[in-house]
Design a protein around this motif. Sequence first.
Motif: not given
Length: 468
Positions: A373-379, A404-409, A459-468
């Motif tokens: 579940f990614s968070i939308l980025k507006i590029f 994973d960042s919420t920089r655009t919302n 990683g996402l649940i604990l640190h909010g980041k998806t480590k590929y």
Amino acid sequence: MNVLLIQPFGNESNNNYPPMGLLYISAYLRKYSQHIPKIIDLRADRSRIEDHLDEIIQFNPGVIGLTGMSIEWSAIKYITTYLKARVNDNVVFIAGGPHSTIFSKMVLQHTPVKYVVRGEGEVSFVELLKCIQEKQSAADVKGISYLSDNDTVRHNDNRDSIADINDIPFPAYDLIDVEKYFLNPHFHGNLNTSKRVLPLISSRGCPFRCKFCHHSFGHKFRARSADNFIAEIDFLVKKYSIREIQIEDDAFNMDIDRAKLIFKRIISGKYDIKIAFANGIRGDRIDDEMVDLFKKAGVYRIHFGIETSVARVRKLVDKEYDMNKVNAAINAINKAGISTHGFFIIGFPTESEEEIRMDIDYAVKSKLATANFSILKIFPGTPFGDEYPDQHVPYSDDFSFSYDSTRTNLSLVSNDRLKKLQRHAAIKFYFYPKRIARIIRTSPSVVGIFTKNFAMVLGLILHGKTKY
Ligand code: B12
């Protein structure tokens, strides 16, 4: 001219996917010019540019080119600035790839890069190198942006896409140490059945217009022939003994007959390889015969770009597809014992918490084995980027560009709430008994999925980041 091409390694880029962009333009360069390409992939061995300085000086390049995703922006900036101060002044810096294509002005104004090759780079690059070698103006080279003499940014017209991509030679794998990538491959979806795995691309372009997507290769679907694609598989099996391929097309099965022919050829070729559709496949263009061919040919994993299951939001995002067909495909593929993955995006403009929860419920109840579940980025350079010109993802660090960042919302949900919903989605999706059973049944390596995929989820649940 000696042409050095660099794949940067950024703090956020924790994959070791082969630099396909550089491999393709190198192969094209060798076929259509006299230039001599060399590739340095810092990501492959987590090395620093400082470790390669002597080698670079010795190669004495006339041009240094960099590729990179936006999450690798700070590395692009650092490497070009570091090298500019240490190679001779005549060296021309050129950038290409996803980040520089959409942020050409930023790259030209904040690095020593003189030219940006936008989008599909093969032809533009060859033409640009000719101008540089002959000290001619590049004002007529389509598909590039550059700083003019008075430091204004010039964007030349877009270049038409290469009509027949069968003309493009196979990636120049001899320019990298392929065995290095087989040590611990974590490319796309980080799930592989063998370490001897490589990505393949059988087409370019996607006719659909999803508003969040870069459409890196335009909207015209251009396909390699089955002969051409099978010849590459044949070559990679014979030369590198690959045991798995990961297909990275944006829309592999646009031409259903070609897709079926390719798989009939893989079956008759008895390559005994495993196959994953790592970048997604059109779920609404799959029938029972295709599922059967996939199974017989060794397909073990298929990703679906569902993004959102909510009708209002799908319309808003221009994500056109028939959900009934997609669900039928997921069910049939799951029944065939092939592992399925769903890409979802939350945080679309005007999207409500209720709609996000409806989407999570859809995912949980679906027959998908895994999902993210990614968070939308507006590029910039995407339809949403044109629709919301003042909402482009602001840069503070490379993570800004991560999904994973919420920089655009622009959704009706606060940043914190969105992050909580992303975690909630992962927990509700994965800690679901039926799913765990499905994952165990359909995964090529249960150990792999629990060590790698669950590690990613945790990683996402604990640190909010998806480590590929
Ligand atoms: C495989 C893939 C991945 C791989 C690795 C990709 C990589 N390059 O490192 C993995 C799975 C790791 C990945 C992850 C992500 N990805 Co991804 N990925 C892809 C995918 C599907 C295929 C990449 C590929 O091989 N393309 C084929 C090659 C040939 O194309 P190319 O590299 O663009 O090269 C051509 C031109 O750009 C140009 N060119 C490229 N470099 C250079 C250099 C020079 C000097 C010149 C002249 C020309 C040139 O010429 C080449 C030939 O025409 C693309 C979609 C796509 N169709 O490209 C998305 C894509 C690159 N990914 C994208 C994104 C956003 C991500 C994520 C950030 C999403 C997230 N979850 O946060 C993550 C980051 C994860 C992380 N933290 O590492 C975006 C990039 C957006 C951006 N501005 O960076 C893309 C474009 C998807 C999209 N359509 O929006 N991804």
